[in-house]
Structure formats: C-alpha cells, structure tokens
Design a protein around this motif. Structure first.
Motif, PDB file in Angstrom:
ATOM      1  N   GLU A 166       0.866  -1.186   0.000  1.00 55.57           N
ATOM      2  CA  GLU A 166       0.000   0.000   0.000  1.00 55.57           C
ATOM      3  C   GLU A 166       0.904   1.237   0.000  1.00 55.57           C
ATOM      4  N   ARG A 167       0.473   2.241  -0.736  1.00 55.64           N
ATOM      5  CA  ARG A 167       1.261   3.482  -0.817  1.00 55.64           C
ATOM      6  C   ARG A 167       0.379   4.681  -0.514  1.00 55.64           C
ATOM      7  N   VAL A 168      -0.509   4.486   0.458  1.00 55.57           N
ATOM      8  CA  VAL A 168      -1.452   5.572   0.777  1.00 55.57           C
ATOM      9  C   VAL A 168      -0.754   6.597   1.658  1.00 55.57           C
ATOM     10  N   ASP A 169      -0.858   7.870   1.221  1.00 55.26           N
ATOM     11  CA  ASP A 169      -0.262   8.939   2.022  1.00 55.26           C
ATOM     12  C   ASP A 169      -1.405   9.822   2.503  1.00 55.26           C
ATOM     13  N   LYS A 219       8.536  -1.679  -0.735  1.00 54.83           N
ATOM     14  CA  LYS A 219       7.938  -0.791   0.275  1.00 54.83           C
ATOM     15  C   LYS A 219       8.938  -0.484   1.380  1.00 54.83           C
ATOM     16  N   ARG A 226      13.434   7.008   3.542  1.00 58.14           N
ATOM     17  CA  ARG A 226      12.993   8.228   4.235  1.00 58.14           C
ATOM     18  C   ARG A 226      13.558   8.294   5.645  1.00 58.14           C
ATOM     19  N   ILE A 230      15.996  11.217   6.867  1.00 63.37           N
ATOM     20  CA  ILE A 230      15.526  12.103   7.949  1.00 63.37           C
ATOM     21  C   ILE A 230      16.530  12.043   9.102  1.00 63.37           C
ATOM     22  N   THR A 265      14.003  17.632   5.882  1.00 67.47           N
ATOM     23  CA  THR A 265      14.150  18.688   6.892  1.00 67.47           C
ATOM     24  C   THR A 265      14.222  18.105   8.297  1.00 67.47           C
ATOM     25  N   PRO A 266      15.050  18.719   9.159  1.00 68.28           N
ATOM     26  CA  PRO A 266      15.124  18.256  10.550  1.00 68.28           C
ATOM     27  C   PRO A 266      13.779  18.500  11.231  1.00 68.28           C
ATOM     28  N   LEU A 270      10.662  11.323  14.686  1.00 61.94           N
ATOM     29  CA  LEU A 270      10.039  10.589  13.589  1.00 61.94           C
ATOM     30  C   LEU A 270       8.710  10.012  14.062  1.00 61.94           C
ATOM     31  N   GLY A 271       7.619  10.466  13.451  1.00 65.00           N
ATOM     32  CA  GLY A 271       6.317   9.957  13.875  1.00 65.00           C
ATOM     33  C   GLY A 271       5.620   9.217  12.745  1.00 65.00           C
ATOM     34  N   GLY A 272       4.427   8.747  13.048  1.00 63.00           N
ATOM     35  CA  GLY A 272       3.609   8.104  12.025  1.00 63.00           C
ATOM     36  C   GLY A 272       3.591   6.598  12.175  1.00 63.00           C
ATOM     37  N   ILE A 275       6.951   5.261   8.745  1.00 59.93           N
ATOM     38  CA  ILE A 275       8.401   5.462   8.717  1.00 59.93           C
ATOM     39  C   ILE A 275       9.113   4.984   9.973  1.00 59.93           C
ATOM     40  N   LYS A 338       2.672  14.865  11.890  1.00 59.73           N
ATOM     41  CA  LYS A 338       3.118  15.758  10.814  1.00 59.73           C
ATOM     42  C   LYS A 338       2.014  16.754  10.529  1.00 59.73           C
TER      43      LYS A 338
HETATM   44  N1  SAJ Z   1       9.766  14.065   8.696  1.00 60.38           N
HETATM   45  C1  SAJ Z   1      10.859  14.857   9.006  1.00 60.38           C
HETATM   46  N2  SAJ Z   1      11.589  15.394   7.992  1.00 60.38           N
HETATM   47  C2  SAJ Z   1      11.265  15.159   6.674  1.00 60.38           C
HETATM   48  C3  SAJ Z   1      10.160  14.347   6.385  1.00 60.38           C
HETATM   49  C4  SAJ Z   1       9.419  13.812   7.402  1.00 60.38           C
HETATM   50  O1  SAJ Z   1      11.175  15.078  10.175  1.00 60.38           O
HETATM   51  O2  SAJ Z   1      11.962  15.691   5.799  1.00 60.38           O
HETATM   52  C5  SAJ Z   1       9.005  13.455   9.789  1.00 60.38           C
HETATM   53  C6  SAJ Z   1       7.551  13.858   9.802  1.00 60.38           C
HETATM   54  O3  SAJ Z   1       7.358  15.024  10.563  1.00 60.38           O
HETATM   55  C7  SAJ Z   1       6.880  12.646  10.437  1.00 60.38           C
HETATM   56  C8  SAJ Z   1       7.754  11.492   9.980  1.00 60.38           C
HETATM   57  O4  SAJ Z   1       9.004  12.053   9.586  1.00 60.38           O
HETATM   58  O5  SAJ Z   1       6.920  12.735  11.835  1.00 60.38           O
HETATM   59  C9  SAJ Z   1       7.160  10.714   8.819  1.00 60.38           C
HETATM   60  O6  SAJ Z   1       6.807  11.673   7.871  1.00 60.38           O
HETATM   61  P1  SAJ Z   1       6.456  11.263   6.326  1.00 60.38           P
HETATM   62  O7  SAJ Z   1       6.488  12.538   5.541  1.00 60.38           O
HETATM   63  O8  SAJ Z   1       7.297  10.162   5.887  1.00 60.38           O
HETATM   64  O9  SAJ Z   1       4.929  10.887   6.438  1.00 60.38           O
HETATM   65  P2  SAJ Z   1       4.242   9.491   6.671  1.00 60.38           P
HETATM   66  O10 SAJ Z   1       4.695   8.808   7.906  1.00 60.38           O
HETATM   67  O11 SAJ Z   1       2.789   9.767   6.539  1.00 60.38           O
HETATM   68  O12 SAJ Z   1       4.772   8.620   5.461  1.00 60.38           O
HETATM   69  C10 SAJ Z   1       3.932   8.333   4.411  1.00 60.38           C
HETATM   70  C11 SAJ Z   1       4.559   7.145   3.743  1.00 60.38           C
HETATM   71  N3  SAJ Z   1       3.585   6.581   2.845  1.00 60.38           N
HETATM   72  C12 SAJ Z   1       3.455   5.257   2.816  1.00 60.38           C
HETATM   73  O13 SAJ Z   1       4.096   4.500   3.513  1.00 60.38           O
HETATM   74  C13 SAJ Z   1       2.465   4.747   1.856  1.00 60.38           C
HETATM   75  C14 SAJ Z   1       5.794   7.548   2.977  1.00 60.38           C
HETATM   76  O14 SAJ Z   1       6.216   6.464   2.129  1.00 60.38           O
HETATM   77  C15 SAJ Z   1       5.519   8.741   2.116  1.00 60.38           C
HETATM   78  O15 SAJ Z   1       6.695   9.081   1.392  1.00 60.38           O
HETATM   79  C16 SAJ Z   1       5.119   9.877   3.018  1.00 60.38           C
HETATM   80  O16 SAJ Z   1       3.852   9.493   3.587  1.00 60.38           O
HETATM   81  C17 SAJ Z   1       4.970  11.182   2.264  1.00 60.38           C
HETATM   82  O17 SAJ Z   1       5.741  11.384   1.304  1.00 60.38           O
HETATM   83  O18 SAJ Z   1       4.144  12.005   2.707  1.00 60.38           O
END
Ligand code: SAJ
Length: 429
Positions: A166-169, A219, A226, A230, A265-266, A270-272, A275, A338
C-alpha cells in the motif's frame, strides 16, 4: 481458456467481486476506486461500528467523505460486513490490515495471520489473494502460502497469491490510490499477471515485479530511504547546532543543487505509522539471518534522540532568560506527527511532552486537529491560540507546523520560542 485467462477476461468485463479485508485509511480508499471502476466490492472489517457506519453512508476516515461513501452505497455495488464467512463470495481479496510493532520492536503480523485464517476458511478455486499490508520480506510466501495450500488448493493453478505494497499517504492532495503507481509481485508469474489484471481497471499504473519478496522489499526500501535521510538531516541539525550554523540555511542552499540531492528537513523526531515502523520489519528479518542492518538501526537511534535534543535546546533558551524549565509554563504548538493531519501515532510530541513533565514544566498545548488526548497518565486538551495564551507562556515549543495555525500571532507575542520546524522564521518579528 485457462483459469488465469478466464479471471483476466472477467476483470476486463468487471465481472469480479472484490473483498477488502480492513476498511481503514488503506482499505476504504481502495474500495472506493474499485467500485468507481465498476466492480462489486464487499468490505470486511472486525469493527461493527465501522461497518454499520459505512452501510449508513458515513465515513470514519478523512480521505473519503461520507458523501463519497453514500455514493458508493448508491451504486448497489458496495457493502460492509463483519461476517468473514462471506469472503467466499469474493473473487479477489485484498488484505489491508495493520502491521504494528510489538513493544520489543518485533513485527506483529497477528492481523495478517487472522485475515489469512478467515480467507482460508472460505478459499475456493479461482480466488485471487493479495496482501497489501507492509511487512517483512517472506511473509506472503512463508505465512500465507502454507496456510492457503493446506486446503489442498495449489497456488498458481487453483488460486493466485500476490503482494502489493500500500502506498497511501493520508492527506496528500495530489497522490491518492488511483494515481499512485501500484507494485505487484506474485508467487508465480500467473499470480503476478492475474493480480495486476484485477487492479488494472481501477489503478492508473501497475508495476509488476517478479516475486512477492521483491514487492515486499520495494515498500521497505521506500520507507527506510525516508527514515535514513531524515536521520541524516537530524544529525546535521545537531552538527550545525554545535557549530553555531543555521541548519535550515544549509539545507535550503543544498536544495538548490538541481541533481543528486533530495531535500529532507530536521524536526522533533520521527512519527507516524509507517516510517518509524517499517524499517524495523526489515531489521528484524535480517537479525534472523545474522545480519545487522546498521543504517536502519542508526537512523532509528538518531531520530529517537531528537525529542531530548529539542528539550535541551529549550532548557538552554530558558536559562538564557534566567529561567528554569522546572516550573516554566511551556505552550506546545502542534502534537500530530506531521502537519495538516490529526494522527498522533508515534508522534514525537508525545516524547517531548513526557520529557517536559519529567523536568517539571507546566505543560499545555494547542493543536487545531487534536482537541484532546491522554498519554502516560496525563489528560490533555487543546487550549485556544490567543495573544493571551501565548504571552502567558514562558516558552512556546513548536512541534507540528500545521498550515492553519496563526504563526504571525505566535511570532509577535512569544517571549521565547523553540521551533523544531523552522516555521516562525517565515513571519515578521
Ligand atoms: N519528517 C521529518 N523530515 C522530513 C520528512 C518527514 O522530520 O523531511 C518526519 C515527519 O514530521 C513525520 C515522519 O518524519 O513525523 C514521517 O513523515 P512522512 O512525511 O514520511 O509521512 P508518513 O509517515 O505519513 O509517510 C507516508 C509514507 N507513505 C506510505 O508508507 C504509503 C511515505 O512512504 C511517504 O513518502 C510519506 O507518507 C509522504 O511522502 O508524505
């Protein structure tokens, strides 16, 4: 005509009933695209509340509105059920259940096992089974295949089995289920071919790969990529802090490189639900093969350090104002993991709040997406964001940079601010 070709022909005619196991942020949008493509869809979930709500035209997730659910119901081709015995009605079944980590960071595949047992009980010739939940490489072949073949049916001949990550964002305004390319890997070539054909009318781009392990690893590579990057920029934030350099300036300037660089970006950590978790599925699998996935482990360590790094920054800033964190009124801005969503899962804000309490701070928060929550024995409720609440705080602690927050007001009235997202700098002092 072979069973595989018959199924492919039926998919083209939309003469296929889909069963979707798990009607959350992955399963429900998939139901919607399949119904819109002309299929009949039977959604299965263990939650009576979810199924009753959907059958009444009410959505429980943000990416699909209740009006959209009502439209799906109005086609007469969508219903939700808690009766796993009805999965035999489905020709193709996609499993979209959670795959959390145990508290020891081991994979918890119990939801996959439960779904497999339900499907096994009604498995019949001609069914196509696709696992979509993120998991460690080998899960489809090592857990699902033996269970399903124990019925006496043979994969690739009597039924087809594949993995499709799944690749749901959630909340992504551009990429949704239909226009996000979908990777599919089968146990046999016919499994890949048939599984792709099932999704093809509903998904714009299918990406077949040779095995279920390849699809499972796609996946994990995406999300480990990421987590590691990060972790890298979070370490760069620590490095720049020690050197007295603005890490945001460094990253913005590096991002001008038109090739060979990708901006991350810092942040506060790491939440969610993806990741922080997905890479540990791979690390766990490789530990069993006596291999230490150092990048994954190191990124995890670095990202987990960030809450304490920022709380120490706050202590330094308070100290600079001759104040102690003990007894300081700290207003946390944003607690979701996020921006522009309401999800608290694995949010670093939870660690930060815990650390603030540990150091004796008087903590409150404002988050327009999260009205209230309880964590570690504390009950929280979002306070209104006003000049008064900001001025009453000894420090403002920015954790989540929601777009709809009045950052100018915070910039104007905050006596002191620790900004883990570098959002305030964009507003006039
Ligand atoms: N974060 C940072 N710095 C960044 C990017 C993210 O600190 O540069 C943090 C966010 O604040 C968050 C965590 O990392 O706490 C994860 O952020 P994320 O942007 O990866 O968002 P997610 O967890 O919703 O990841 C989802 C993932 N989607 C799937 O697994 C299908 C990821 O593969 C996507 O790339 C991501 O969304 C996206 O691009 O939004």
């Amino acid at each position: 005509m072979s069973l595989a070709n018959d199924l492919i022909a039926r998919a083209e005619r939309r003469d296929i009933t889909f069963g979707i196991v798990g009607l959350g942020y992955v399963g429900l949008p998939l139901c919607a695209e399949l119904v819109r493509a002309g299929f009949r869809v039977l959604g299965y979930d263990i939650s009576e509340r979810v199924c009753e709500g959907l059958n009444a035209g009410i959505s429980h997730i943000k990416d699909i509105s209740s009006a959209e659910v009502a439209e799906l119901r109005a086609t007469g081709r969508f219903e939700a059920t808690t009766d796993g015995g009805r999965l035999g009605e489905a020709d193709t079944i996609s499993i979209c259940v959670p795959t959390p980590l145990s508290k020891y960071k081991d994979p918890d595949v119990s939801f996959i096992v439960a779904a497999t047992e339900s499907i096994k009980a009604t498995l019949r010739r001609g069914q196509v089974i696709v696992l979509e939940s993120t998991t460690y490489p080998g899960t489809t072949r090592e857990i699902m295949l033996p269970a399903l073949e124990s019925t006496g049916l043979k994969v690739g001949e009597d039924f087809f089995l594949a993995f499709s990550p799944e690749r749901v964002d959630p909340g992504n305004p551009v990429y949704q289920t239909k226009n996000t390319p979908k990777v599919v890997g089968g146990i046999t070539p016919d499994c890949s071919r048939v599984a792709c054909a099932m999704y093809a009318p509903a998904i714009d781009t299918l990406v077949p790969v040779s095995t279920t392990e390849a699809a499972e690893l796609v996946k994990l590579l995406e999300n480990t990529f990421r987590s590691v990057n990060i972790g890298l920029v979070n370490e760069m934030a620590i490095v720049c802090d020690k050197l007295g350099v603005d890490v945001w300036e460094v990253i913005e300037a590096a991002a001008t490189k038109p090739f060979g660089f990708m901006k991350f970006t810092p942040g506060p950590g790491l939440g969610g639900h993806c990741i922080p978790i997905d890479p540990h599925y791979l690390a766990w699998k490789m530990r069993g093969l006596n291999y230490k996935t150092r990048f994954i482990d190191l990124a995890g360590e670095l990202n987990s350090e960030m809450p304490l790094f920022w709380v120490r920054k706050l202590m330094e800033e308070l100290n600079g104002h001759r104040k102690s964190i003990n007894g300081a009124k700290v207003l946390v801005i944003g607690v979701a993991y996020k921006k522009d969503i309401d999800d608290l899962r694995e949010s670093p804000a939870l660690d930060i709040l815990g650390l603030l309490h540990q150091h004796g701070a008087d903590v409150s928060y404002h988050d327009p997406y999260v009205a209230k929550f309880s964590e570690a024995g504390y009950d929280y409720a979002s306070v209104p964001l006003t000049a008064e609440t900001v001025q009453a705080a000894d420090a403002v602690f920015v954790v989540t940079d929601h777009t709809n927050i009045d950052w100018a007001l915070i910039r104007k009235h905050a006596a002191l601010a620790v900004d883990t997202r570098h959002v305030l700098a964009k507003f006039p002092a």
